[in-house]
Design a protein around this motif. Structure first.
Motif, PDB file in Angstrom:
ATOM      1  N   VAL A 119    -104.935 -55.433  19.560  1.00  0.00           N
ATOM      2  CA  VAL A 119    -103.806 -55.204  19.148  1.00  0.00           C
ATOM      3  C   VAL A 119    -103.043 -56.714  19.191  1.00  0.00           C
ATOM      4  O   VAL A 119    -102.646 -57.130  18.343  1.00  0.00           O
ATOM      5  CB  VAL A 119    -102.870 -54.257  19.840  1.00  0.00           C
ATOM      6  CG1 VAL A 119    -101.519 -54.231  19.246  1.00  0.00           C
ATOM      7  CG2 VAL A 119    -103.567 -52.931  19.367  1.00  0.00           C
ATOM      8  N   LEU A 125     -95.641 -51.104  18.279  1.00  0.00           N
ATOM      9  CA  LEU A 125     -97.228 -51.360  18.751  1.00  0.00           C
ATOM     10  C   LEU A 125     -97.505 -50.057  19.603  1.00  0.00           C
ATOM     11  O   LEU A 125     -96.873 -49.858  20.519  1.00  0.00           O
ATOM     12  CB  LEU A 125     -97.341 -52.635  19.414  1.00  0.00           C
ATOM     13  CG  LEU A 125     -97.188 -53.765  18.425  1.00  0.00           C
ATOM     14  CD1 LEU A 125     -97.371 -55.097  19.040  1.00  0.00           C
ATOM     15  CD2 LEU A 125     -97.826 -53.930  17.106  1.00  0.00           C
ATOM     16  N   ALA A 142    -104.678 -59.369  17.026  1.00  0.00           N
ATOM     17  CA  ALA A 142    -104.290 -59.173  15.510  1.00  0.00           C
ATOM     18  C   ALA A 142    -102.800 -59.490  15.252  1.00  0.00           C
ATOM     19  O   ALA A 142    -102.398 -60.182  14.341  1.00  0.00           O
ATOM     20  CB  ALA A 142    -104.301 -57.817  15.183  1.00  0.00           C
ATOM     21  N   VAL A 143    -102.013 -59.331  16.185  1.00  0.00           N
ATOM     22  CA  VAL A 143    -100.635 -59.918  16.108  1.00  0.00           C
ATOM     23  C   VAL A 143    -100.569 -61.270  16.040  1.00  0.00           C
ATOM     24  O   VAL A 143     -99.875 -61.906  15.530  1.00  0.00           O
ATOM     25  CB  VAL A 143     -99.520 -59.028  17.146  1.00  0.00           C
ATOM     26  CG1 VAL A 143     -98.216 -59.849  17.292  1.00  0.00           C
ATOM     27  CG2 VAL A 143     -99.451 -57.639  17.054  1.00  0.00           C
ATOM     28  N   LEU A 175    -102.181 -55.003   9.978  1.00  0.00           N
ATOM     29  CA  LEU A 175    -102.556 -54.467  11.406  1.00  0.00           C
ATOM     30  C   LEU A 175    -103.255 -52.989  10.925  1.00  0.00           C
ATOM     31  O   LEU A 175    -104.230 -52.594  11.606  1.00  0.00           O
ATOM     32  CB  LEU A 175    -101.557 -53.968  12.180  1.00  0.00           C
ATOM     33  CG  LEU A 175    -100.888 -55.210  12.800  1.00  0.00           C
ATOM     34  CD1 LEU A 175     -99.756 -54.851  13.988  1.00  0.00           C
ATOM     35  CD2 LEU A 175    -101.913 -56.050  13.457  1.00  0.00           C
ATOM     36  N   TRP A 192    -101.652 -62.825  12.880  1.00  0.00           N
ATOM     37  CA  TRP A 192    -100.999 -62.450  11.772  1.00  0.00           C
ATOM     38  C   TRP A 192    -100.376 -63.762  10.984  1.00  0.00           C
ATOM     39  O   TRP A 192     -99.823 -64.592  11.539  1.00  0.00           O
ATOM     40  CB  TRP A 192     -99.788 -61.293  11.942  1.00  0.00           C
ATOM     41  CG  TRP A 192     -98.995 -61.152  10.843  1.00  0.00           C
ATOM     42  CD1 TRP A 192     -99.299 -60.590   9.638  1.00  0.00           C
ATOM     43  CD2 TRP A 192     -97.614 -61.372  10.885  1.00  0.00           C
ATOM     44  NE1 TRP A 192     -98.016 -60.485   9.098  1.00  0.00           N
ATOM     45  CE2 TRP A 192     -97.023 -60.944   9.485  1.00  0.00           C
ATOM     46  CE3 TRP A 192     -96.469 -61.870  11.676  1.00  0.00           C
ATOM     47  CZ2 TRP A 192     -95.577 -61.015   9.300  1.00  0.00           C
ATOM     48  CZ3 TRP A 192     -95.356 -62.006  11.247  1.00  0.00           C
ATOM     49  CH2 TRP A 192     -94.918 -61.554   9.900  1.00  0.00           C
ATOM     50  N   THR A 230     -99.117 -48.456  13.768  1.00  0.00           N
ATOM     51  CA  THR A 230     -97.952 -48.754  14.122  1.00  0.00           C
ATOM     52  C   THR A 230     -96.965 -47.708  13.633  1.00  0.00           C
ATOM     53  O   THR A 230     -97.073 -46.952  12.833  1.00  0.00           O
ATOM     54  CB  THR A 230     -97.464 -50.114  13.508  1.00  0.00           C
ATOM     55  OG1 THR A 230     -97.520 -50.168  12.038  1.00  0.00           O
ATOM     56  CG2 THR A 230     -98.546 -51.023  14.116  1.00  0.00           C
TER      57      THR A 230
END
Length: 132
Positions: free
Chosen positions: A124, A110, A127-128, A74, A131, A81
């Motif tokens: 966000v 986050l 991106a999570v 991230l 992962w 974060t």
């Protein structure tokens, strides 16, 4: 005198902030992010999927197996974060509170701050979700 004094500039800046709008935006961002990340088990779990009335979150906390890997990824995408603790306070007795170490090693918070629009919240979440 142990009184904490607020500087003139800080007082001026604070007077220009609409706390209700800040709280409302953070709550919306939290809810949107929590909804997008609701079904991530087993490696990622929401610590708190909903807010109580009146809550103004500073972030959305997750429990992440492999937290450092996610944090690095991230960060590489420009997403800041926070962690629960870098080091446990020495006052915490792990024999009495063993979950403290578990939480320290897995909690990742986050961002949901008020300057984020829906697109930023979705970046966000994406991106999570992406992962590895």
């Amino acid at each position: 005198d142990d009184t904490v004094r607020i500087g003139v500039l800080s007082r001026y800046l604070a007077s220009r902030v609409d706390g209700a709008k800040v709280a409302a935006r953070r709550r919306r961002n939290f809810a949107r992010l929590a909804e997008r990340l609701a079904d991530l088990r087993p490696r990622i779990r929401l610590m708190r999927p909903t807010l109580d009335d009146g809550d103004c979150p500073v972030g959305l906390p997750l429990l992440v197996e492999g937290r450092e890997s996610m944090r690095r990824e991230l960060g590489a995408r420009g997403i800041g974060t926070r962690m629960f603790w870098d080091e446990l306070p020495k006052e915490i007795d792990l024999a009495r509170f063993p979950a403290s170490e578990y939480l320290r090693d897995r909690t990742l918070v986050l961002p949901v701050h008020q300057d984020m629009d829906e697109g930023a919240v979705d970046r966000v979440a994406d991106a999570v979700l992406g992962w590895k």
